[in-house]
Design an enzyme around this catalytic site. Structure first.
Site, short mmCIF file in Angstrom:
data_model
loop_
_atom_site.label_atom_id
_atom_site.label_comp_id
_atom_site.label_asym_id
_atom_site.label_seq_id
_atom_site.Cartn_x
_atom_site.Cartn_y
_atom_site.Cartn_z
N HIS A 43 34.20 44.60 42.94
CA HIS A 43 34.65 44.31 44.43
C HIS A 43 33.20 45.04 44.90
O HIS A 43 33.92 45.75 45.95
CB HIS A 43 35.96 44.53 44.81
CG HIS A 43 36.10 44.06 46.37
ND1 HIS A 43 37.75 43.27 47.10
CD2 HIS A 43 34.62 43.50 48.00
CE1 HIS A 43 37.11 42.46 48.45
NE2 HIS A 43 35.54 42.48 48.79
N HIS A 50 31.86 52.14 46.27
CA HIS A 50 32.67 51.95 45.31
C HIS A 50 31.55 50.92 44.19
O HIS A 50 30.25 51.58 43.80
CB HIS A 50 33.49 51.15 45.07
CG HIS A 50 34.37 50.59 46.07
ND1 HIS A 50 33.59 49.56 45.84
CD2 HIS A 50 35.46 50.77 46.58
CE1 HIS A 50 34.27 49.08 46.72
NE2 HIS A 50 35.21 49.48 47.33
N GLU A 70 34.87 39.66 43.13
CA GLU A 70 35.54 39.74 44.59
C GLU A 70 34.73 39.58 45.86
O GLU A 70 33.30 40.94 45.37
CB GLU A 70 36.72 40.47 44.38
CG GLU A 70 37.63 39.95 43.48
CD GLU A 70 38.74 41.37 43.49
OE1 GLU A 70 40.04 40.53 43.60
OE2 GLU A 70 38.62 41.99 44.30
N HIS A 191 46.86 43.13 43.66
CA HIS A 191 46.96 43.62 44.85
C HIS A 191 48.54 44.43 44.48
O HIS A 191 49.67 43.77 45.00
CB HIS A 191 46.49 43.05 46.42
CG HIS A 191 46.39 44.38 47.25
ND1 HIS A 191 44.97 44.49 47.69
CD2 HIS A 191 46.91 45.09 47.87
CE1 HIS A 191 44.77 45.82 48.57
NE2 HIS A 191 45.51 45.72 48.90
#
Length: 239
Positions: A43, A50, A70, A191
């Site tokens: 993501h 990150h 994502e 999630h």
């Protein structure tokens, strides 16, 4: 079979904290595959705190399982990244700029025109499109109208209330999942899924195509080891 896709964002966060290349995200991705993961999820965010955009290009060259990117398509940079790397799947997530993590799904009715245009652009390149939604049958149906192939159910509310009353917590997700099946959509979930709550979700929604898990899995791996942890998550999905 519900596939396990490992989100390796946290590996990149650890790497970036020292500015070098340890741990190496490519090696970890390949190890996850070797240990049984059936997909790799990343993501990338605009601030690259990150996963970096270059990581996505590099991972595309080595990942042999399903590659899932994502992200929020609000910036053309993300759209161009997906079109350039052509992952197996793109998951559209409406996370706000600077958000620590995703915390809501799309309003697929209000954003119908935007999503329809984006989905068409990705599908022209044979990229499967999943839309991140709250457990609301109306949002699921809206994603279908927009042309999405799948929805990914935002499972944080389920995880947050799991220990209070798991039967009650899972009801909205079952209803949303049934709507997805009714309208002919694939179904993902992600999630805050963990070793605590994954099996029950799978029992209640056995037709899920894929779960994407990062934070809990990587945290467990600190104590249990990456290979063992992946195997443990895979066993939770075996019904």
């Amino acid at each position: 079979m519900t596939r396990l896709s490992v989100n390796i964002n946290k590996i990149a966060t650890l790497r970036n904290s020292r500015g070098g290349d340890n741990p190496n995200v490519l090696k970890v991705a390949l190890d996850c595959e070797r240990f049984g993961a059936q997909g790799i999820t990343v993501h990338p965010r605009p601030d690259e705190r990150h996963i970096r955009y270059q990581d996505v290009y590099d991972l595309k060259e080595v990942v042999t399982t399903e590659f899932n990117i994502e992200g929020n398509p609000s910036e053309r940079k993300f759209i161009d990244l997906v079109l350039a790397t052509k992952p197996d799947q793109v998951t559209l997530v409406p996370d706000a700029l600077g958000a620590i993590t995703s915390n809501a799904g799309w309003d697929t009715i209000t954003n119908r025109n935007l999503l329809t245009e984006l989905i068409q652009e990705f599908k022209k390149e044979n990229i499967r499109v999943s839309v991140f939604v709250d457990p609301d049958p109306n949002m699921v149906e809206g994603a279908k109208i927009c042309g999405a192939d799948r929805v990914e159910l935002y499972t944080e509310p389920y995880a947050a209330h799991y220990f209070e009353n798991r039967q009650k917590a899972v009801i909205p997700f079952v209803l949303a999942a049934e709507k997805a099946k009714e309208v002919g959509m694939g179904l993902n979930a992600g999630h805050d899924l963990s070793l605590d709550n994954l099996r029950f979700l799978k029992q209640c929604i056995p037709w899920m195509d894929e779960v994407s898990i990062g934070h809990a899995l990587i945290s467990d791996a600190l104590y249990l080891g990456l290979e063992n942890t992946i195997q443990m998550y895979l066993r939770e999905l075996e019904l």
